[in-house]
Design an enzyme around this catalytic site. Structure first.
Site, mmCIF file in Angstrom:
data_model
loop_
_atom_site.group_PDB
_atom_site.id
_atom_site.type_symbol
_atom_site.label_atom_id
_atom_site.label_comp_id
_atom_site.label_asym_id
_atom_site.label_seq_id
_atom_site.Cartn_x
_atom_site.Cartn_y
_atom_site.Cartn_z
ATOM 1 N N VAL A 76 0.390 -0.767 0.142
ATOM 2 C CA VAL A 76 0.077 0.200 -0.022
ATOM 3 C C VAL A 76 0.574 1.216 0.261
ATOM 4 O O VAL A 76 0.810 1.854 -1.232
ATOM 5 C CB VAL A 76 -0.599 -0.409 1.559
ATOM 6 C CG1 VAL A 76 -1.394 1.329 2.057
ATOM 7 C CG2 VAL A 76 -1.860 -1.342 1.135
ATOM 8 N N THR A 79 2.199 1.823 -3.686
ATOM 9 C CA THR A 79 2.186 2.111 -4.517
ATOM 10 C C THR A 79 0.956 3.152 -3.965
ATOM 11 O O THR A 79 0.644 4.804 -5.218
ATOM 12 C CB THR A 79 0.365 0.936 -4.388
ATOM 13 O OG1 THR A 79 0.689 0.040 -4.665
ATOM 14 C CG2 THR A 79 -0.435 1.299 -5.637
ATOM 15 N N GLU A 80 0.637 3.980 -3.039
ATOM 16 C CA GLU A 80 0.263 5.491 -2.834
ATOM 17 C C GLU A 80 1.352 6.469 -2.739
ATOM 18 O O GLU A 80 1.146 7.864 -3.097
ATOM 19 C CB GLU A 80 0.262 5.291 -1.378
ATOM 20 C CG GLU A 80 -1.435 4.534 -0.652
ATOM 21 C CD GLU A 80 -2.652 5.656 -0.795
ATOM 22 O OE1 GLU A 80 -2.693 6.298 -1.910
ATOM 23 O OE2 GLU A 80 -3.909 4.311 -1.206
ATOM 24 N N SER A 81 2.138 6.241 -2.971
ATOM 25 C CA SER A 81 3.277 7.787 -2.090
ATOM 26 C C SER A 81 4.730 6.854 -3.485
ATOM 27 O O SER A 81 5.370 7.900 -3.321
ATOM 28 C CB SER A 81 3.576 7.536 -0.872
ATOM 29 O OG SER A 81 4.717 7.217 -0.420
ATOM 30 N N TYR A 187 -6.322 0.035 -8.925
ATOM 31 C CA TYR A 187 -5.058 -0.314 -7.570
ATOM 32 C C TYR A 187 -5.666 -1.183 -7.432
ATOM 33 O O TYR A 187 -4.414 -1.603 -5.849
ATOM 34 C CB TYR A 187 -6.162 1.269 -6.480
ATOM 35 C CG TYR A 187 -5.376 0.933 -5.196
ATOM 36 C CD1 TYR A 187 -4.089 2.684 -5.059
ATOM 37 C CD2 TYR A 187 -6.138 0.414 -3.873
ATOM 38 C CE1 TYR A 187 -3.939 2.532 -3.685
ATOM 39 C CE2 TYR A 187 -5.321 0.949 -3.288
ATOM 40 C CZ TYR A 187 -4.327 1.812 -2.627
ATOM 41 O OH TYR A 187 -4.217 1.675 -1.130
#
Length: 214
Positions: A76, A79-81, A187
């Protein structure tokens, strides 16, 4: 043609063929050695450059505390940042786990964290703690279903609850293609693929997904 000239040409041809044969053997050996090197070096390359594991201590600590698979948590974050702790999204999400300020404030209340502030969620460890706790709460809300929990992390728990009601999704729902939002479909797929990659690159000695070592 003199016999001596003929023999000399034959010998020259033999030496040429022998040289080409040796060159072919050496080239093949070098190619095979390089291929073997890539096979063994690729995991190290991927760990250091493609799938690094920064903030590992914090991820493992809070993943263990809040009962979240650390492979999922790091997937996560990536993927997020992409591990940029100072990143802001166009929607206002902040930090490693891209927390919205309102969500972070609610999480701080649940965790009874008196040190909360918008500035504080820029701190990598606090951002990781809040994000993993939130992921844990989504997993509990959606019965341990990672597809639904990840969809809620991206699109909001209210949207996912509506999709469940409107479409009659069962508790074991895993049909990513049925998720209405394209961004959320992509996502969820990306996080799950990244989770599997981390699991293969950082195998746990006990097979539980904790205590990962290089």
């Amino acid at each position: 043609m003199k016999r001596s000239d003929f023999l000399e040409r034959v010998e020259a041809a033999r030496r040429s063929l022998h040289h080409k044969y040796l060159c072919a053997i050496v080239s093949t050996a070098v190619f095979l050695a390089f291929a073997i090197y890539l096979t063994f070096a690729s995991e190290s390359f991927q760990r250091h450059y493609l799938y690094p594991f920064p903030y590992r201590d914090a991820v493992e600590t809070y993943a263990d505390r809040y009962r979240v698979d650390p492979y999922l948590a790091i997937a996560v974050i990536k993927t997020e940042s992409k591990f940029q702790d100072d990143v802001h999204s166009h929607r206002g999400a902040i930090g490693l786990m891209q927390l919205m300020p309102d969500t972070a404030e609610w999480i701080a209340g649940q965790l009874e964290d008196p040190a909360y502030s918008v500035e504080a969620i820029h701190e990598p460890e606090r951002n990781i703690r809040y994000g993993i706790w939130y992921l844990s709460s989504l997993q509990r809300e959606f019965g341990g279903n990672d597809v639904l929990a990840l969809a809620a992390y991206n699109a909001g728990r209210g949207n996912v609850q509506s999709w469940i009601r409107d479409n009659g999704w069962p508790p074991d729902f895993h049909n990513i293609d049925a998720i209405p939002y394209q961004e959320t479909r992509e996502y969820v797929r990306k996080v799950l693929l990244t989770e599997r990659k981390y699991r293969s690159l950082y195998p746990a000695a006990d097979g539980t997904g904790s205590g990962m070592k290089d």
